[in-house]
Design an enzyme around this catalytic site. Structure first.
Site, PDB file in Angstrom:
ATOM      1  N   GLU A 181      62.985  52.922  59.242  1.00 33.96           N
ATOM      2  CA  GLU A 181      61.619  53.031  59.800  1.00 33.96           C
ATOM      3  C   GLU A 181      61.047  54.440  59.682  1.00 33.96           C
ATOM      4  O   GLU A 181      60.372  54.914  60.607  1.00 33.96           O
ATOM      5  CB  GLU A 181      61.611  52.608  61.280  1.00 33.96           C
ATOM      6  CG  GLU A 181      61.908  51.148  61.513  1.00 33.96           C
ATOM      7  CD  GLU A 181      61.627  50.713  62.955  1.00 33.96           C
ATOM      8  OE1 GLU A 181      61.706  51.553  63.856  1.00 33.96           O
ATOM      9  OE2 GLU A 181      61.325  49.528  63.151  1.00 33.96           O
TER      10      GLU A 181
ATOM     11  N   GLU B 136      63.932  43.016  61.156  1.00 35.72           N
ATOM     12  CA  GLU B 136      64.239  43.028  62.600  1.00 35.72           C
ATOM     13  C   GLU B 136      63.247  42.127  63.314  1.00 35.72           C
ATOM     14  O   GLU B 136      62.105  42.518  63.531  1.00 35.72           O
ATOM     15  CB  GLU B 136      64.119  44.442  63.184  1.00 35.72           C
ATOM     16  CG  GLU B 136      65.195  45.393  62.737  1.00 35.72           C
ATOM     17  CD  GLU B 136      65.062  46.773  63.377  1.00 35.72           C
ATOM     18  OE1 GLU B 136      64.486  46.884  64.486  1.00 35.72           O
ATOM     19  OE2 GLU B 136      65.523  47.738  62.749  1.00 35.72           O
TER      20      GLU B 136
HETATM   21  C1  GAL Z   1      63.458  49.524  65.699  1.00 36.58           C
HETATM   22  C2  GAL Z   1      64.695  50.210  65.152  1.00 36.58           C
HETATM   23  C3  GAL Z   1      65.961  49.600  65.708  1.00 36.58           C
HETATM   24  C4  GAL Z   1      65.845  49.450  67.202  1.00 36.58           C
HETATM   25  C5  GAL Z   1      64.623  48.623  67.517  1.00 36.58           C
HETATM   26  C6  GAL Z   1      64.370  48.435  68.985  1.00 36.58           C
HETATM   27  O1  GAL Z   1      62.374  50.353  65.656  1.00 36.58           O
HETATM   28  O2  GAL Z   1      64.708  50.141  63.754  1.00 36.58           O
HETATM   29  O3  GAL Z   1      67.040  50.402  65.372  1.00 36.58           O
HETATM   30  O4  GAL Z   1      65.738  50.708  67.747  1.00 36.58           O
HETATM   31  O5  GAL Z   1      63.491  49.259  67.052  1.00 36.58           O
HETATM   32  O6  GAL Z   1      65.441  47.844  69.575  1.00 36.58           O
END
Ligand code: GAL
Length: 813
Positions: free
Chosen positions: A182, A251
């Site tokens: 990110e 994610e």
């Molecule tokens: C994203 C990140 C993850 C985790 C998630 C929130 O921004 O890539 O590693 O932090 O947010 O749980």
């Protein structure tokens, strides 16, 4: 809308590197991940290996497979493996290669997110703290010192995987890898150097020759052939920057994380399923649940500041690895439905038709066979839709839901119609040899209360730069010489700190403590003190509660009493002593930590006192012995009554505890509406309760018997009511309705119709059992009319000896 197949990106394996006979090729185009020539959509789930134990891995991975996943995704945690520069540790529960092999053994693929910056609510985003002190370093930018370290670690991990034959072209499970994480969120803060860094990341990754595609999440300027991907709650609108790239959702946040003082977030199964189905409706190819199993931040690995020890995340597998139902089951049903259309989705062209404002029918047609697969979505957040597809049937599409139609004429799944069972796990006190006998010892502070440290500096230093994360604690100590006490009898001590927790001693006396909050780190401690003639000693113990992991320059955020000011204001309010540039003495960590009081096997000469075990005394070590509860259930330690500190079982840290951090008493509700865009504040639970009361004790931390529990209690607490909880069998059916039940677990209601045999059938099948299964059919529940089978809602209590299996299986026919 037509979506023709666009080009193919092919990676071949080079003969000198890989044994090509075992090779699995991984290619892609905009419509598919192509594995060994087979066009696939991939369902993946995140399981972070250090958030469970190696003993738990096979079961977690198997449950992921049973839940219909194709792949397991994990980050690689740099600070876990290289705590000291060039001294690597891949032992025991840190054995990433073993974890990846476990995934392979179960027959799943791996998505390896090397980072090595990972965020992940993990302390310092996974960066080893020693990086911070390397001369000339700047993290996550075009900086030679940083890039060299990042490359060395990345290469080390890649080489270990190559040696173990773990990349797909070697016959291994790794089909995708990620570099950075990110960076697009913060790139603008790093100027031109940020752009140069991203180009370098891409080149460095490609030079590793792993022969599987690389991804960069949330990187809209990802240099080709890096694939940029989407993270969030919904990614249906996302388009990769390269039209040849597959549309990937790296994610899909299935819940959220929690900080001390926060409520527990939940995201409904219906909304997650909606997000996934919409994503595939709109051309998605790869989807990863973040997290599939969240697990536990053991030791001091929780990020910060103020992240709690549990990383449950409301994931399909709960913190302990049990099925979180109905989430796990509903997503399993979704995966099965999507897989029915895999060949058509990955070989198809699409057309879209609108029915009213928010209702869309997307038809995928297999270019070769002509077969069809449809998604019928209604993204209105309140109105259900009735859609008439003429000869293909009439459909009721509830608000905020997607129906999956096999052959475009048969509803095989709707995201809002949950057929999976619901579980509630009950914690039951286990037999551990109650009552627990406690012994104790005070934290030795003879040196620090006299102001004796291990080095001095004429300023107030930044904490993590000094501790290099060897401990949460740093002593700052200064001497104040007073000639004339007249204005210093009722003086005020002021300590301005960037957090996270502060304890104050003056001339060996405990004066008080204070801490910040996740949304307000900086605070000024203020209290009355009296100085005596001669030398006075101010001893300040500053504690960190997890290092930050997110945001531009997060690594440079100050911690501790850096810069102060620390002042003493005379009783006349006119004279002020500014101690900020005194000759401060420093000591890293607690003496009890250095002498390993937490480790029952170390010969540290500690005298554990049996008598006068204190209650409410700060800076106190406690120890007790307990028996291993029988069975295989997950174990949790109930630390209600304690203040703040860290707990160890047989020398292994189960994490920081802080049960006095209680969530806001407002903002929770019994019902949770899945409709509309999800926000983590929605659907929270635990109002007015400790953010974390129960702490996971993995079975593998236990001996056959004679386990030692050791606590360091920083604030003062009462250890006398601690309980160990294990689990049970079904003891009571609180609600059972076969028919058209409404509501959710905790508040089920009978619907328009139900079988009068509902309770009897479920009781017969389940009472006294560790697990039970009931056919969810009209005939089983003695319904004679010829209509479609109903649904079964059951709410039960587990009691007895095995709670983890105390779940009712509902089989929907
Ligand atoms: C994203 C990140 C993850 C985790 C998630 C929130 O921004 O890539 O590693 O932090 O947010 O749980």
């Amino acid at each position: 809308m037509s979506n023709p197949r666009i080009g193919t990106f092919l990676i071949t394996c080079s003969a000198f590197l890989w044994a090509c006979s075992l090779a699995t090729t991984v290619e892609y185009d905009s419509n598919a991940i192509i594995i060994n020539g087979e066009r696939r959509i991939i369902m993946s789930g995140a399981i972070h290996y250090p958030r469970s134990t190696s003993q738990m891995w096979p079961d977690l991975i198997q449950k992921a497979k049973d839940g219909g996943l194709d792949a397991i995704e994990t980050y690689v945690f740099w600070n876990l493996h290289e705590p000291t520069r060039r001294k690597y540790d891949f032992s025991g529960d840190k054995d990433i290669i073993k974890f990846l092999k476990n995934v392979q053994e179960v027959g799943l693929y791996v998505v390896l997110r090397i980072g090595p910056y990972v965020c992940a609510e993990w302390s310092y985003g996974g960066f080893p703290m020693w990086l911070h002190n390397l001369p000339g370093i700047q993290l996550r930018t075009d900086n030679a010192v940083f890039k060299e370290e990042m490359q060395i670690f990345t290469t080390k991990i890649v080489n270990m995987c190559k040696e173990a034959g773990l990349f797909a072209p070697q016959g291994g499970p790794i089909i995708l890898a990620q570099i950075e994480n990110e960076y697009g969120d913060v790139i603008s803060h790093y100027g031109e150097e940020g752009n140069a860094y991203i180009k370098w990341c891409a080149q460095m990754a490609l030079s590793q020759n792993i022969s599987v595609p690389w991804i960069m999440c949330k990187q809209s300027n990802a240099p080709s052939p890096m694939i940029n991907t989407c993270n969030g709650y919904y990614c249906d609108n996302f388009k990769p920057n390269n039209p040849k790239s597959p549309k990937m959702f790296t994610e899909n946040w299935v819940g959220w994380f929690q900080k001390w003082g926060e409520r527990k977030p939940h995201r409904t199964a219906e909304d997650i399923a909606f997000s996934v189905a919409r994503f595939f409706q709109r051309g998605g190819v790869f989807q990863n649940y973040y997290m599939y199993h969240g697990g536990t931040n053991f030791g001091r690995t929780a990020g910060g500041p103020y992240l709690i020890t549990a990383y449950d995340y409301d994931a399909p597998l709960d913190e302990y690895g049990n099925l979180n139902q109905p989430k796990w089951g509903h997503l399993k049903d979704l995966h099965a439905a999507l897989k029915l259309g895999e060949k058509i989705l990955t070989n198809g062209t699409t057309t879209e038709k609108q029915y009213g404002n928010s209702v869309y029918l997307t038809t995928y047609t297999n270019n070769v066979t002509g077969e069809k697969f449809c998604f019928l979505s209604n993204s209105d957040d309140s109105q259900d839709a009735q859609v008439d597809l003429q000869q293909n049937g009439k459909y009721n599409v509830p608000a905020w839901s997607v129906s999956i139609l096999q052959d475009c004429n048969k509803e095989v799944f709707n995201t809002a119609k949950v057929k999976a069972q619901t579980n509630i796990y009950v914690k039951k006190q286990a037999t551990i040899g109650n009552p627990l006998n406690w012994v104790w010892t005070p934290e030795p502070m003879d040196d620090t209360l006299k102001g004796l440290g291990s080095f001095k500096a004429p300023l107030l230093l930044e904490q993590k730069g000094v501790t290099v994360d060897a401990s949460d604690y740093l002593w700052y100590m200064a001497e104040v010489f007073i000639n004339d006490t007249s204005s210093w009898q009722n003086a005020t001590l002021q300590v301005n700190t960037t957090g996270h927790v502060l304890h104050v001693y003056v001339n060996g006396q405990y004066i008080g403590r204070q801490w910040g909050k996740y949304d307000n780190l900086h605070f000024t401690y203020e209290n009355m003190i009296s100085l005596h003639q001669g030398t006075n000693v101010i001893s300040l113990l500053s504690g960190t509660v997890g290092h930050p992991q997110y945001g531009a320059f997060f690594d440079m955020r100050d911690e501790g009493i850096v810069g102060g000011p620390v002042k003493i204001i005379g009783s006349n309010q006119k004279t002020t002593l500014d101690l900020s540039t005194s000759n401060w003495s420093y000591k890293v960590g607690l003496n009890g930590e250095t002498q390993r009081f937490y480790d029952p096997t170390s010969l540290n000469g500690v005298h554990w006192e049996k008598n006068n075990v204190p209650n409410g005394r700060p800076m106190t070590w406690y120890m007790t012995t307990f028996e291993t509860p029988e069975g295989e259930d997950s174990l949790v330690l109930d630390l209600q009554g304690l203040g703040k500190g860290e707990a160890w079982v047989n020398g292994k840290s189960i994490g920081r505890y802080w049960p006095t951090m209680v969530a806001d008493k407002n903002g929770c509700s019994d019902t949770c509406d899945y409709k509309g865009n999800y926000e983590p504040q929605q659907c929270a639970s635990g109002c007015g309760e400790p953010s974390q009361r129960f702490y996971h004790v993995p079975r593998s931390f236990l001996h056959q018997n004679n386990n030692k529990l050791i606590l360091f209690e920083e604030m003062g607490g009462n250890p006398f009511n601690l309980n160990c909880h294990g689990g049970k069998t079904v003891s009571e059916i609180q609600f059972a309705s076969y028919g058209d039940p409404q509501g959710k677990c905790g508040s089920f209601q009978k619907g328009e119709w139900e079988s009068s045999y509902s309770m009897a059938v479920v009781e017969e099948a389940c009472i006294g059992k560790q697990s039970c299964s009931v056919d969810v059919t009209n005939s089983k529940f003695k319904i004679r009319f010829g209509g479609a089978d109903g649904r079964l809602a059951v709410q039960l209590l587990c009691d007895g000896s095995d709670p983890n299996d105390g779940r009712v299986q509902s089989v929907h026919a």
